[in-house]
Design a protein around this motif. Structure first.
Motif, short mmCIF file in Angstrom:
data_model
loop_
_atom_site.label_atom_id
_atom_site.label_comp_id
_atom_site.label_asym_id
_atom_site.label_seq_id
_atom_site.Cartn_x
_atom_site.Cartn_y
_atom_site.Cartn_z
N ALA A 1 1.29 0.18 0.67
CA ALA A 1 2.33 -0.79 0.98
C ALA A 1 3.10 -1.16 -0.28
O ALA A 1 2.52 -1.39 -1.34
CB ALA A 1 1.72 -2.04 1.60
N LEU A 2 4.42 -1.20 -0.15
CA LEU A 2 5.30 -1.67 -1.21
C LEU A 2 6.08 -2.83 -0.60
O LEU A 2 6.81 -2.64 0.37
CB LEU A 2 6.24 -0.54 -1.67
CG LEU A 2 7.29 -0.88 -2.72
CD1 LEU A 2 6.65 -1.34 -4.03
CD2 LEU A 2 8.18 0.34 -2.98
N ILE A 3 5.88 -4.02 -1.14
CA ILE A 3 6.47 -5.21 -0.54
C ILE A 3 7.55 -5.77 -1.45
O ILE A 3 7.28 -6.09 -2.62
CB ILE A 3 5.38 -6.29 -0.27
CG1 ILE A 3 4.36 -5.78 0.74
CG2 ILE A 3 6.01 -7.56 0.27
CD1 ILE A 3 3.16 -5.17 0.12
N LEU B 1 -6.61 -0.57 3.25
CA LEU B 1 -5.42 -0.04 2.62
C LEU B 1 -5.74 0.55 1.26
O LEU B 1 -6.60 0.05 0.54
CB LEU B 1 -4.36 -1.12 2.45
CG LEU B 1 -3.76 -1.66 3.74
CD1 LEU B 1 -2.76 -2.76 3.41
CD2 LEU B 1 -3.09 -0.56 4.51
N ARG B 2 -5.02 1.60 0.92
CA ARG B 2 -5.20 2.20 -0.40
C ARG B 2 -4.73 1.25 -1.47
O ARG B 2 -5.40 1.05 -2.47
CB ARG B 2 -4.48 3.53 -0.46
CG ARG B 2 -5.20 4.58 0.35
CD ARG B 2 -4.47 5.88 0.50
NE ARG B 2 -3.88 6.36 -0.72
CZ ARG B 2 -3.02 7.34 -0.74
NH1 ARG B 2 -2.64 7.93 0.37
NH2 ARG B 2 -2.50 7.76 -1.88
N ARG B 3 -3.56 0.68 -1.28
CA ARG B 3 -3.08 -0.33 -2.24
C ARG B 3 -1.87 -1.05 -1.69
O ARG B 3 -1.14 -0.52 -0.87
CB ARG B 3 -2.75 0.30 -3.58
CG ARG B 3 -1.63 1.30 -3.53
CD ARG B 3 -1.41 1.93 -4.87
NE ARG B 3 -0.53 3.08 -4.67
CZ ARG B 3 0.04 3.72 -5.62
NH1 ARG B 3 -0.15 3.37 -6.86
NH2 ARG B 3 0.82 4.75 -5.37
N ASN B 4 -1.71 -2.25 -2.16
CA ASN B 4 -0.52 -3.05 -1.87
C ASN B 4 0.16 -3.33 -3.20
O ASN B 4 -0.49 -3.81 -4.13
CB ASN B 4 -0.88 -4.39 -1.21
CG ASN B 4 -1.27 -4.23 0.24
OD1 ASN B 4 -1.01 -3.21 0.86
ND2 ASN B 4 -1.90 -5.24 0.79
N ILE B 5 1.44 -3.05 -3.28
CA ILE B 5 2.20 -3.29 -4.50
C ILE B 5 3.34 -4.22 -4.13
O ILE B 5 4.00 -4.01 -3.11
CB ILE B 5 2.78 -1.98 -5.06
CG1 ILE B 5 1.68 -0.97 -5.33
CG2 ILE B 5 3.61 -2.24 -6.32
CD1 ILE B 5 2.19 0.45 -5.54
N HIS B 6 3.55 -5.24 -4.92
CA HIS B 6 4.74 -6.05 -4.65
C HIS B 6 5.78 -5.76 -5.72
O HIS B 6 5.44 -5.45 -6.86
CB HIS B 6 4.42 -7.54 -4.53
CG HIS B 6 4.16 -8.25 -5.80
ND1 HIS B 6 2.94 -8.24 -6.43
CD2 HIS B 6 4.95 -9.01 -6.57
CE1 HIS B 6 2.99 -8.97 -7.53
NE2 HIS B 6 4.20 -9.44 -7.63
#
Length: 181
Positions: free
Chosen positions: A66-68, A99-104
């Motif tokens: 996820a890219l937020i 999730l593998r990763r969340n990036i904001h």
């Protein structure tokens, strides 16, 4: 990858206002190819915020990155790509399990506008109303992804995915004009 641009619901003591999200979904097909999809949903003032969370959850799988996009304050001069802090007001709308990763991505408006131009899309005005922002959330999500591609991808991959993206946007525009491709 799912790229989200979120206009969060007002807090409990704030006056009611519309809210929503835009999503840009990128599925890798082959080594240097991807499929794209854009999705947006707005909610009227007074709607239950859990509806937004449940709609966002349907976009995710356990393998999703996820890219937020988080709108940067007007005084911010530099972008920041970092893990999404768990305490963020946005975190309650983003699925976390598996999730593998969340990036904001906190991106100043002028840099978001520049990234959008690279992809042939436009974003207007740094201080939109809630209704105007809901109307452009899907575009903000695309511009956030374009910013990430420019900032984080190696040149060969960047050229390949940007070429695929440009082709996809031209097909979307042709579909919107009633043309068949």
């Amino acid at each position: 990858m799912v790229v989200l641009s979120i206009l969060p619901p007002p807090l409990a003591l704030d006056r009611q206002a519309p809210f929503g999200f835009g999503a840009f979904i990128i599925n890798r097909r082959w080594r240097d190819e991807a499929e794209f999809a854009s999705y947006a949903h707005g909610y009227g003032a007074g709607y239950d915020p859990e509806r937004m969370r449940s709609h966002i959850e349907t976009l995710f799988t356990p393998e999703t990155t996820a890219l937020i996009h988080i709108a940067a304050p007007s005084f911010s001069l530099r972008h920041k790509l970092a893990p999404l802090p768990y305490s963020s007001s946005y975190s309650r709308y983003i699925p976390r399990c598996g999730l593998r990763r969340n990036i904001h991505a906190v991106i100043p408006h002028d840099q978001l506008v520049h990234a959008a131009r690279v992809g042939g899309i436009s974003i207007h005005g740094p201080n939109p109303t809630a209704i105007q922002r809901i109307g452009r959330l899907h575009t903000e999500a695309q511009a956030t992804w374009l910013f990430w591609v420019i900032a984080a991808c190696p040149p060969r991959m960047r050229r390949s995915v940007l070429a695929g993206y440009v082709a996809w946007t031209k097909l979307q525009k042709a579909k919107g004009c009633g043309s068949t491709v």
